[in-house]
Design a protein around this motif. Structure first.
Motif, PDB file in Angstrom:
ATOM      1  N   ASP A  62       0.826  -1.212   0.000  1.00  0.00           N
ATOM      2  CA  ASP A  62       0.000   0.000   0.000  1.00  0.00           C
ATOM      3  C   ASP A  62       0.859   1.260   0.000  1.00  0.00           C
ATOM      4  O   ASP A  62       0.634   2.189  -0.792  1.00  0.00           O
ATOM      5  CB  ASP A  62      -0.967   0.000   1.188  1.00  0.00           C
ATOM      6  CG  ASP A  62      -0.283  -0.297   2.506  1.00  0.00           C
ATOM      7  OD1 ASP A  62       0.895  -0.731   2.478  1.00  0.00           O
ATOM      8  OD2 ASP A  62      -0.908  -0.112   3.557  1.00  0.00           O
ATOM      9  N   GLU A  63       1.888   1.287   0.859  1.00  0.00           N
ATOM     10  CA  GLU A  63       2.795   2.437   0.884  1.00  0.00           C
ATOM     11  C   GLU A  63       3.635   2.492  -0.393  1.00  0.00           C
ATOM     12  O   GLU A  63       3.927   3.567  -0.918  1.00  0.00           O
ATOM     13  CB  GLU A  63       3.704   2.357   2.112  1.00  0.00           C
ATOM     14  CG  GLU A  63       3.048   2.802   3.404  1.00  0.00           C
ATOM     15  CD  GLU A  63       2.628   4.262   3.369  1.00  0.00           C
ATOM     16  OE1 GLU A  63       3.418   5.092   2.875  1.00  0.00           O
ATOM     17  OE2 GLU A  63       1.502   4.557   3.804  1.00  0.00           O
ATOM     18  N   SER A  64       4.025   1.323  -0.877  1.00  0.00           N
ATOM     19  CA  SER A  64       4.841   1.256  -2.083  1.00  0.00           C
ATOM     20  C   SER A  64       4.090   1.825  -3.283  1.00  0.00           C
ATOM     21  O   SER A  64       4.639   2.633  -4.042  1.00  0.00           O
ATOM     22  CB  SER A  64       5.257  -0.194  -2.362  1.00  0.00           C
ATOM     23  OG  SER A  64       6.043  -0.275  -3.525  1.00  0.00           O
ATOM     24  N   VAL A  65       2.845   1.432  -3.474  1.00  0.00           N
ATOM     25  CA  VAL A  65       2.043   1.925  -4.595  1.00  0.00           C
ATOM     26  C   VAL A  65       1.811   3.430  -4.469  1.00  0.00           C
ATOM     27  O   VAL A  65       1.837   4.168  -5.466  1.00  0.00           O
ATOM     28  CB  VAL A  65       0.706   1.160  -4.677  1.00  0.00           C
ATOM     29  CG1 VAL A  65      -0.274   1.868  -5.612  1.00  0.00           C
ATOM     30  CG2 VAL A  65       0.936  -0.260  -5.153  1.00  0.00           C
ATOM     31  N   LYS A  66       1.626   3.901  -3.242  1.00  0.00           N
ATOM     32  CA  LYS A  66       1.435   5.347  -3.029  1.00  0.00           C
ATOM     33  C   LYS A  66       2.668   6.120  -3.479  1.00  0.00           C
ATOM     34  O   LYS A  66       2.562   7.110  -4.215  1.00  0.00           O
ATOM     35  CB  LYS A  66       1.161   5.608  -1.547  1.00  0.00           C
ATOM     36  CG  LYS A  66       1.027   7.086  -1.209  1.00  0.00           C
ATOM     37  CD  LYS A  66       0.833   7.279   0.285  1.00  0.00           C
ATOM     38  CE  LYS A  66       0.799   8.771   0.647  1.00  0.00           C
ATOM     39  NZ  LYS A  66       0.636   8.983   2.102  1.00  0.00           N
ATOM     40  N   ARG A  67       3.859   5.660  -3.063  1.00  0.00           N
ATOM     41  CA  ARG A  67       5.097   6.349  -3.444  1.00  0.00           C
ATOM     42  C   ARG A  67       5.335   6.259  -4.945  1.00  0.00           C
ATOM     43  O   ARG A  67       5.699   7.245  -5.596  1.00  0.00           O
ATOM     44  CB  ARG A  67       6.285   5.748  -2.682  1.00  0.00           C
ATOM     45  CG  ARG A  67       6.286   6.053  -1.191  1.00  0.00           C
ATOM     46  CD  ARG A  67       7.646   5.713  -0.590  1.00  0.00           C
ATOM     47  NE  ARG A  67       7.934   4.294  -0.668  1.00  0.00           N
ATOM     48  CZ  ARG A  67       7.663   3.409   0.282  1.00  0.00           C
ATOM     49  NH1 ARG A  67       7.082   3.823   1.404  1.00  0.00           N
ATOM     50  NH2 ARG A  67       7.972   2.144   0.144  1.00  0.00           N
ATOM     51  N   LEU A  68       5.126   5.058  -5.505  1.00  0.00           N
ATOM     52  CA  LEU A  68       5.369   4.867  -6.931  1.00  0.00           C
ATOM     53  C   LEU A  68       4.430   5.721  -7.779  1.00  0.00           C
ATOM     54  O   LEU A  68       4.826   6.238  -8.831  1.00  0.00           O
ATOM     55  CB  LEU A  68       5.195   3.391  -7.295  1.00  0.00           C
ATOM     56  CG  LEU A  68       6.271   2.440  -6.772  1.00  0.00           C
ATOM     57  CD1 LEU A  68       5.830   0.998  -6.960  1.00  0.00           C
ATOM     58  CD2 LEU A  68       7.594   2.686  -7.474  1.00  0.00           C
ATOM     59  N   SER A  69       3.193   5.873  -7.333  1.00  0.00           N
ATOM     60  CA  SER A  69       2.230   6.659  -8.110  1.00  0.00           C
ATOM     61  C   SER A  69       2.671   8.117  -8.194  1.00  0.00           C
ATOM     62  O   SER A  69       2.522   8.759  -9.238  1.00  0.00           O
ATOM     63  CB  SER A  69       0.829   6.557  -7.492  1.00  0.00           C
ATOM     64  OG  SER A  69       0.782   7.171  -6.210  1.00  0.00           O
ATOM     65  N   TYR A  70       3.241   8.651  -7.123  1.00  0.00           N
ATOM     66  CA  TYR A  70       3.749  10.021  -7.158  1.00  0.00           C
ATOM     67  C   TYR A  70       4.968  10.125  -8.076  1.00  0.00           C
ATOM     68  O   TYR A  70       5.116  11.088  -8.829  1.00  0.00           O
ATOM     69  CB  TYR A  70       4.117  10.496  -5.751  1.00  0.00           C
ATOM     70  CG  TYR A  70       2.933  10.900  -4.917  1.00  0.00           C
ATOM     71  CD1 TYR A  70       2.123  11.959  -5.297  1.00  0.00           C
ATOM     72  CD2 TYR A  70       2.628  10.225  -3.731  1.00  0.00           C
ATOM     73  CE1 TYR A  70       1.023  12.334  -4.528  1.00  0.00           C
ATOM     74  CE2 TYR A  70       1.541  10.594  -2.954  1.00  0.00           C
ATOM     75  CZ  TYR A  70       0.736  11.645  -3.360  1.00  0.00           C
ATOM     76  OH  TYR A  70      -0.347  12.013  -2.614  1.00  0.00           O
ATOM     77  N   THR A  71       5.854   9.129  -8.015  1.00  0.00           N
ATOM     78  CA  THR A  71       7.050   9.137  -8.855  1.00  0.00           C
ATOM     79  C   THR A  71       6.678   9.127 -10.334  1.00  0.00           C
ATOM     80  O   THR A  71       7.214   9.891 -11.142  1.00  0.00           O
ATOM     81  CB  THR A  71       7.950   7.936  -8.535  1.00  0.00           C
ATOM     82  OG1 THR A  71       8.316   7.965  -7.150  1.00  0.00           O
ATOM     83  CG2 THR A  71       9.213   7.952  -9.380  1.00  0.00           C
ATOM     84  N   LEU A  72       5.741   8.246 -10.714  1.00  0.00           N
ATOM     85  CA  LEU A  72       5.332   8.139 -12.117  1.00  0.00           C
ATOM     86  C   LEU A  72       4.559   9.376 -12.571  1.00  0.00           C
ATOM     87  O   LEU A  72       4.793   9.897 -13.670  1.00  0.00           O
ATOM     88  CB  LEU A  72       4.480   6.888 -12.325  1.00  0.00           C
ATOM     89  CG  LEU A  72       5.152   5.524 -12.109  1.00  0.00           C
ATOM     90  CD1 LEU A  72       4.204   4.400 -12.529  1.00  0.00           C
ATOM     91  CD2 LEU A  72       6.458   5.412 -12.856  1.00  0.00           C
ATOM     92  N   SER A  73       3.627   9.842 -11.754  1.00  0.00           N
ATOM     93  CA  SER A  73       2.818  10.999 -12.161  1.00  0.00           C
ATOM     94  C   SER A  73       3.685  12.239 -12.314  1.00  0.00           C
ATOM     95  O   SER A  73       3.492  13.032 -13.245  1.00  0.00           O
ATOM     96  CB  SER A  73       1.695  11.251 -11.154  1.00  0.00           C
ATOM     97  OG  SER A  73       2.218  11.534  -9.870  1.00  0.00           O
ATOM     98  N   GLU A  74       4.675  12.414 -11.423  1.00  0.00           N
ATOM     99  CA  GLU A  74       5.553  13.573 -11.548  1.00  0.00           C
ATOM    100  C   GLU A  74       6.407  13.460 -12.802  1.00  0.00           C
ATOM    101  O   GLU A  74       6.675  14.466 -13.470  1.00  0.00           O
ATOM    102  CB  GLU A  74       6.440  13.694 -10.303  1.00  0.00           C
ATOM    103  CG  GLU A  74       7.282  14.950 -10.261  1.00  0.00           C
ATOM    104  CD  GLU A  74       6.459  16.238 -10.228  1.00  0.00           C
ATOM    105  OE1 GLU A  74       7.054  17.304 -10.499  1.00  0.00           O
ATOM    106  OE2 GLU A  74       5.246  16.166  -9.953  1.00  0.00           O
ATOM    107  N   GLY A  75       6.833  12.236 -13.144  1.00  0.00           N
ATOM    108  CA  GLY A  75       7.574  12.038 -14.383  1.00  0.00           C
ATOM    109  C   GLY A  75       6.758  12.445 -15.597  1.00  0.00           C
ATOM    110  O   GLY A  75       7.276  13.090 -16.524  1.00  0.00           O
TER     111      GLY A  75
END
Length: 316
Positions: free
Chosen positions: A297-310
């Motif tokens: 759950d925390e991993s997907v939250k962090r990854l979603s921010y990384t991808l969306s910012e990219g």
């Protein structure tokens, strides 16, 4: 034979399997680059011929894999350095066009299932501009040129009764974007790549293929516009974990004289035979199980921010 192939969505892992067997694939060109200061490794694989595509089991096109060992760790900036690299790689695959570009970003997956919620959460964090441009024009952002970005989360067939392709194709016919970017969670062969690898490709995507749940493909051939697919592995096949453990066990047994005979017998099996044996031992209760990290759950939250910012940087 294909019934017992280890499931993976990563072209890089498919190539690595051929390397382990000392098999050279003709028609597949590979380039590697490293950002040592950022601990990032980028592998670009171009499948250039039909024979290469057949051997790899993937369509012709470009597959870019970004590996960052620290991507799954806590970071106040959500690993902006990775977002910047992702933006650079996405720009390489965008269609060349004079002036602003219009893009539809599709967040594939089931929002209610955490390992599959990456796509919807990326769209939640995107900077959507199309509606503002239609209402107020480009000067609403104080810029001469602004890309028109729209987003959609089509859900899954169990929720909507419709294929994602059907929904997205209807949206494309109405909005006429220049390119579509599909975001999806993937399946990996190696546990070390979970949450630490991003794959970008210009060949499109088949939702659910990594877990054997094949849906209609999203590609330029089916949608009529270029499709860039971005994915991060969040699950791994249970049989793969057992297979990797078996490999480690065999190596450990080779160091003990009274176990060498057993290790020799197991080593006599090729990888396909070992994997088939494991699936038979796991069958029928566990051979269709997929495993995800406990902090997904925390991993997907962090990854979603990384991808969306990219993506926000790529379309800025």
């Amino acid at each position: 034979m294909s019934q017992f192939q280890v499931r993976t969505d990563l072209a890089l892992e498919t190539r690595e399997k051929f390397q382990e067997d000392n098999v050279e694939i003709k028609g597949v060109r590979v380039e590697e680059e490293s950002r040592q200061e950022l601990e990032i490794k980028i592998t670009t694989m171009a499948i250039e011929t039909e024979n290469g595509a057949k051997a790899m089991g993937k369509p012709k096109g470009t597959y870019i894999t970004l590996e960052a060992a620290n991507m799954d760790t806590q970071d106040e900036d959500y690993h902006r350095e990775i977002s910047v690299e992702l933006a650079r790689l996405v720009k390489r695959l965008l269609p060349k066009k004079e002036g602003p570009i219009s893009a539809l970003v599709a967040g594939l997956g089931n929002r209610e299932v955490t390992p599959d919620a990456l796509g919807p959460r990326v769209v939640d964090n995107l900077m959507i501009t199309r509606h503002v441009l239609k209402e107020f024009g480009k000067y609403a952002y104080g810029e001469e040129e602004v890309n028109a970005i729209s987003g959609i989360v089509p859900g899954v067939m169990g929720q909507t009764g419709m294929e994602s392709q059907e929904i997205i194709r209807g949206v494309i016919e109405e909005t006429r974007p220049d390119v579509m970017v599909a975001i999806d969670a993937l399946a990996a062969r190696s546990t070390r790549r979970l949450g630490r690898t991003i794959q970008i490709t210009d060949t499109g995507i088949n939702p659910g293929s990594g877990v054997g749940n094949h849906r209609h493909g999203l590609s330029e051939g089916t949608l009529g516009i270029p499709v860039i697919a971005i994915g991060v592995p969040t699950v791994v096949d249970a049989a793969t974990i057992v297979s990797d453990t078996m490999h480690t066990l065999i190596q450990a047994m080779e160091g003990h004289s009274h176990l060498q005979a057993l290790s020799t017998g197991l080593n006599a099996l090729n990888d396909m035979e070992k994997y088939e044996l494991i699936r038979e031992l796991l069958s029928p209760q566990l051979n269709t199980m997929f495993v995800t990290p406990k902090d997904i759950d925390e991993s997907v939250k962090r990854l979603s921010y990384t991808l969306s910012e990219g993506l926000n940087i790529a379309f800025a």
